[in-house]
Motif scaffolding. Structure first.
Motif, PDB file in Angstrom:
ATOM      1  N   SER A  28       0.858  -1.179   0.000  1.00  0.00           N
ATOM      2  CA  SER A  28       0.000   0.000   0.000  1.00  0.00           C
ATOM      3  C   SER A  28       0.893   1.228   0.000  1.00  0.00           C
ATOM      4  O   SER A  28       1.806   1.337   0.821  1.00  0.00           O
ATOM      5  CB  SER A  28      -0.912   0.000   1.232  1.00  0.00           C
ATOM      6  OG  SER A  28      -1.936   0.959   1.105  1.00  0.00           O
TER       7      SER A  28
ATOM      8  N   HIS B 205      -5.657   7.616   4.806  1.00  0.00           N
ATOM      9  CA  HIS B 205      -4.918   6.941   3.749  1.00  0.00           C
ATOM     10  C   HIS B 205      -3.817   6.029   4.285  1.00  0.00           C
ATOM     11  O   HIS B 205      -3.122   5.380   3.506  1.00  0.00           O
ATOM     12  CB  HIS B 205      -4.291   7.969   2.798  1.00  0.00           C
ATOM     13  CG  HIS B 205      -5.301   8.644   1.921  1.00  0.00           C
ATOM     14  ND1 HIS B 205      -5.091   9.902   1.390  1.00  0.00           N
ATOM     15  CD2 HIS B 205      -6.517   8.244   1.489  1.00  0.00           C
ATOM     16  CE1 HIS B 205      -6.149  10.249   0.658  1.00  0.00           C
ATOM     17  NE2 HIS B 205      -7.015   9.254   0.716  1.00  0.00           N
TER      18      HIS B 205
ATOM     19  N   PRO C  91      -3.315   2.714   6.146  1.00  0.00           N
ATOM     20  CA  PRO C  91      -4.220   1.589   6.461  1.00  0.00           C
ATOM     21  C   PRO C  91      -3.819   0.802   7.700  1.00  0.00           C
ATOM     22  O   PRO C  91      -3.592  -0.408   7.648  1.00  0.00           O
ATOM     23  CB  PRO C  91      -4.106   0.728   5.199  1.00  0.00           C
ATOM     24  CG  PRO C  91      -2.713   0.955   4.730  1.00  0.00           C
ATOM     25  CD  PRO C  91      -2.401   2.390   5.048  1.00  0.00           C
TER      26      PRO C  91
ATOM     27  N   THR D 204      -4.582  -4.421   5.249  1.00  0.00           N
ATOM     28  CA  THR D 204      -5.360  -4.034   4.076  1.00  0.00           C
ATOM     29  C   THR D 204      -4.507  -3.063   3.266  1.00  0.00           C
ATOM     30  O   THR D 204      -3.367  -2.763   3.648  1.00  0.00           O
ATOM     31  CB  THR D 204      -6.711  -3.418   4.458  1.00  0.00           C
ATOM     32  OG1 THR D 204      -7.502  -3.217   3.266  1.00  0.00           O
ATOM     33  CG2 THR D 204      -6.551  -2.098   5.188  1.00  0.00           C
ATOM     34  N   PHE D 205      -5.040  -2.586   2.158  1.00  0.00           N
ATOM     35  CA  PHE D 205      -4.299  -1.666   1.310  1.00  0.00           C
ATOM     36  C   PHE D 205      -5.276  -0.700   0.639  1.00  0.00           C
ATOM     37  O   PHE D 205      -6.499  -0.885   0.701  1.00  0.00           O
ATOM     38  CB  PHE D 205      -3.484  -2.425   0.249  1.00  0.00           C
ATOM     39  CG  PHE D 205      -4.311  -3.340  -0.624  1.00  0.00           C
ATOM     40  CD1 PHE D 205      -4.947  -2.876  -1.762  1.00  0.00           C
ATOM     41  CD2 PHE D 205      -4.441  -4.688  -0.303  1.00  0.00           C
ATOM     42  CE1 PHE D 205      -5.710  -3.719  -2.561  1.00  0.00           C
ATOM     43  CE2 PHE D 205      -5.200  -5.547  -1.095  1.00  0.00           C
ATOM     44  CZ  PHE D 205      -5.829  -5.059  -2.227  1.00  0.00           C
ATOM     45  N   LEU D 206      -4.744   0.344   0.030  1.00  0.00           N
ATOM     46  CA  LEU D 206      -5.557   1.345  -0.653  1.00  0.00           C
ATOM     47  C   LEU D 206      -5.721   0.945  -2.118  1.00  0.00           C
ATOM     48  O   LEU D 206      -4.735   0.766  -2.828  1.00  0.00           O
ATOM     49  CB  LEU D 206      -4.915   2.725  -0.546  1.00  0.00           C
ATOM     50  CG  LEU D 206      -4.649   3.209   0.877  1.00  0.00           C
ATOM     51  CD1 LEU D 206      -3.900   4.536   0.855  1.00  0.00           C
ATOM     52  CD2 LEU D 206      -5.956   3.349   1.643  1.00  0.00           C
TER      53      LEU D 206
ATOM     54  N   CYS E  14      -1.637   1.120  -4.853  1.00  0.00           N
ATOM     55  CA  CYS E  14      -1.125  -0.155  -4.374  1.00  0.00           C
ATOM     56  C   CYS E  14      -0.419  -0.912  -5.479  1.00  0.00           C
ATOM     57  O   CYS E  14      -0.523  -0.576  -6.660  1.00  0.00           O
ATOM     58  CB  CYS E  14      -2.260  -1.009  -3.812  1.00  0.00           C
ATOM     59  SG  CYS E  14      -3.446  -1.540  -5.079  1.00  0.00           S
TER      60      CYS E  14
ATOM     61  N   GLU F 159     -11.078  -3.682  -1.334  1.00  0.00           N
ATOM     62  CA  GLU F 159      -9.664  -3.947  -1.105  1.00  0.00           C
ATOM     63  C   GLU F 159      -9.453  -4.798   0.140  1.00  0.00           C
ATOM     64  O   GLU F 159      -8.617  -5.703   0.157  1.00  0.00           O
ATOM     65  CB  GLU F 159      -8.875  -2.637  -0.942  1.00  0.00           C
ATOM     66  CG  GLU F 159      -9.084  -1.629  -2.054  1.00  0.00           C
ATOM     67  CD  GLU F 159     -10.112  -0.573  -1.655  1.00  0.00           C
ATOM     68  OE1 GLU F 159     -11.061  -0.925  -0.917  1.00  0.00           O
ATOM     69  OE2 GLU F 159      -9.957   0.585  -2.069  1.00  0.00           O
TER      70      GLU F 159
ATOM     71  N   TYR G 163       2.484  -1.506   4.332  1.00  0.00           N
ATOM     72  CA  TYR G 163       2.357  -0.094   3.978  1.00  0.00           C
ATOM     73  C   TYR G 163       3.772   0.413   3.776  1.00  0.00           C
ATOM     74  O   TYR G 163       4.595   0.371   4.695  1.00  0.00           O
ATOM     75  CB  TYR G 163       1.656   0.671   5.097  1.00  0.00           C
ATOM     76  CG  TYR G 163       1.719   2.181   4.962  1.00  0.00           C
ATOM     77  CD1 TYR G 163       1.012   2.832   3.957  1.00  0.00           C
ATOM     78  CD2 TYR G 163       2.483   2.943   5.841  1.00  0.00           C
ATOM     79  CE1 TYR G 163       1.073   4.221   3.843  1.00  0.00           C
ATOM     80  CE2 TYR G 163       2.552   4.319   5.729  1.00  0.00           C
ATOM     81  CZ  TYR G 163       1.834   4.956   4.722  1.00  0.00           C
ATOM     82  OH  TYR G 163       1.894   6.319   4.608  1.00  0.00           O
TER      83      TYR G 163
END
Length: 276
Positions: free
Chosen positions: A100, A115, A117, A132-134, A138, A161, A177
């Motif tokens: 991410s 933004h 995560p 999780t990720f954006l 990503c 996502e 991240y």
């Protein structure tokens, strides 16, 4: 959606400017006419708006790359070194499933906390393992994307996502991240999307129903009901949210494949147990 031709051109240019990387560019038209594309761009023309996750799934099918990057038409890459950096990160760690990116404000404002995560946001310039990720910022290993079954197309918008991220983790991959992987994106509110509150709530229920063991699913949804009631003061927004919450229980959420308890423990160790 065909409404930002200048921004789309900027996004494409920022990809073609990447140095020391073999880059393939695919632009998906989600039920809209595309402006003239630069040479070397592959286009996927969908007859109607099938939503963000399904549109991205169609884009992935049109690519051959081992690493998939998603970029919204109003975003762009700041550094010409990003693709090389991403390639080296995945090459160095075969268990890495997704990265991410850090989203920077092009006007020089502070990074938006939403933004980053992770539950404890802290310093946005600090990298960490996440759960999780954006979606628009990503990079995902293709084998991890396929192991997770791709993005849930029926979600249309919101939480798609996270649905994929949880399944990627359950397949044994990690998600990070990466604060050194930076992209630009204007500061905008997620509520600008039509039906934001309804889809946010419906998809959160679907997310839990599809992916969590029932004890965790009920804890997760109970937590978010409480947080929503505490945070949201607009009655119309709350009505829309609870309408979506009911819809999430009434409609088909898709296949139910709960993550393993060991995966839930890995998420907990990463700082975000799947109850919030």
């Amino acid at each position: 959606m065909g409404t930002r031709p200048a921004e789309l051109r900027r996004a494409i240019t920022s990809v073609f400017e990447q140095e020391d990387a073999d880059v393939e560019v695919v632009v998906v038209s989600n039920g809209a006419q595309l402006p003239e594309m630069p040479e070397g761009v592959t286009t996927v023309l969908l007859p109607e708006n099938v939503g963000i996750p399904e549109g991205r799934n169609h884009g992935v099918k049109a690519t051959d790359g081992d690493i998939i990057l998603f970029l919204d038409d109003d975003g762009w890459y700041r550094s010409t070194d990003l693709a090389r950096h991403v390639r080296e990160r995945f090459a160095a760690d075969t268990s890495l499933g997704a990265l991410s990116f850090r989203i920077a404000d092009p006007d020089g404002g502070p990074d938006q906390r939403r933004h980053v995560p992770r539950l404890r946001v802290g310093d946005s310039r600090e990298s960490s393992v996440v759960t999780t990720f954006l979606g628009g910022a990503c990079a995902i290993r293709r084998t991890a994307f396929e192991a997770g079954g791709g993005l849930p197309g029926d979600f249309f918008y919101a939480h798609e996502e996270t649905d994929l991220a949880w399944r990627i983790m359950d397949a044994g991959y990690t998600i990070e991240y990466d604060a050194d992987a930076v992209m630009y994106h204007p500061a905008v509110a997620p509520t600008r999307h039509e039906n934001f509150y309804r889809l946010n709530a419906r998809n959160r229920v679907w997310l839990a129903r599809r992916n969590l063991p029932w004890p965790l699913a009920f804890a997760y949804l109970g937590t978010w009901v409480g947080l929503t009631v505490l945070r949201e003061r607009d009655r119309a927004a709350l009505r829309s949210w609870f309408a979506g919450f009911r819809e999430g229980w009434r409609e088909d959420a898709g296949p139910r494949t709960p993550i393993r308890w060991s995966t839930a423990w890995r998420m907990t160790r990463a700082g975000r147990p799947p109850v919030i």
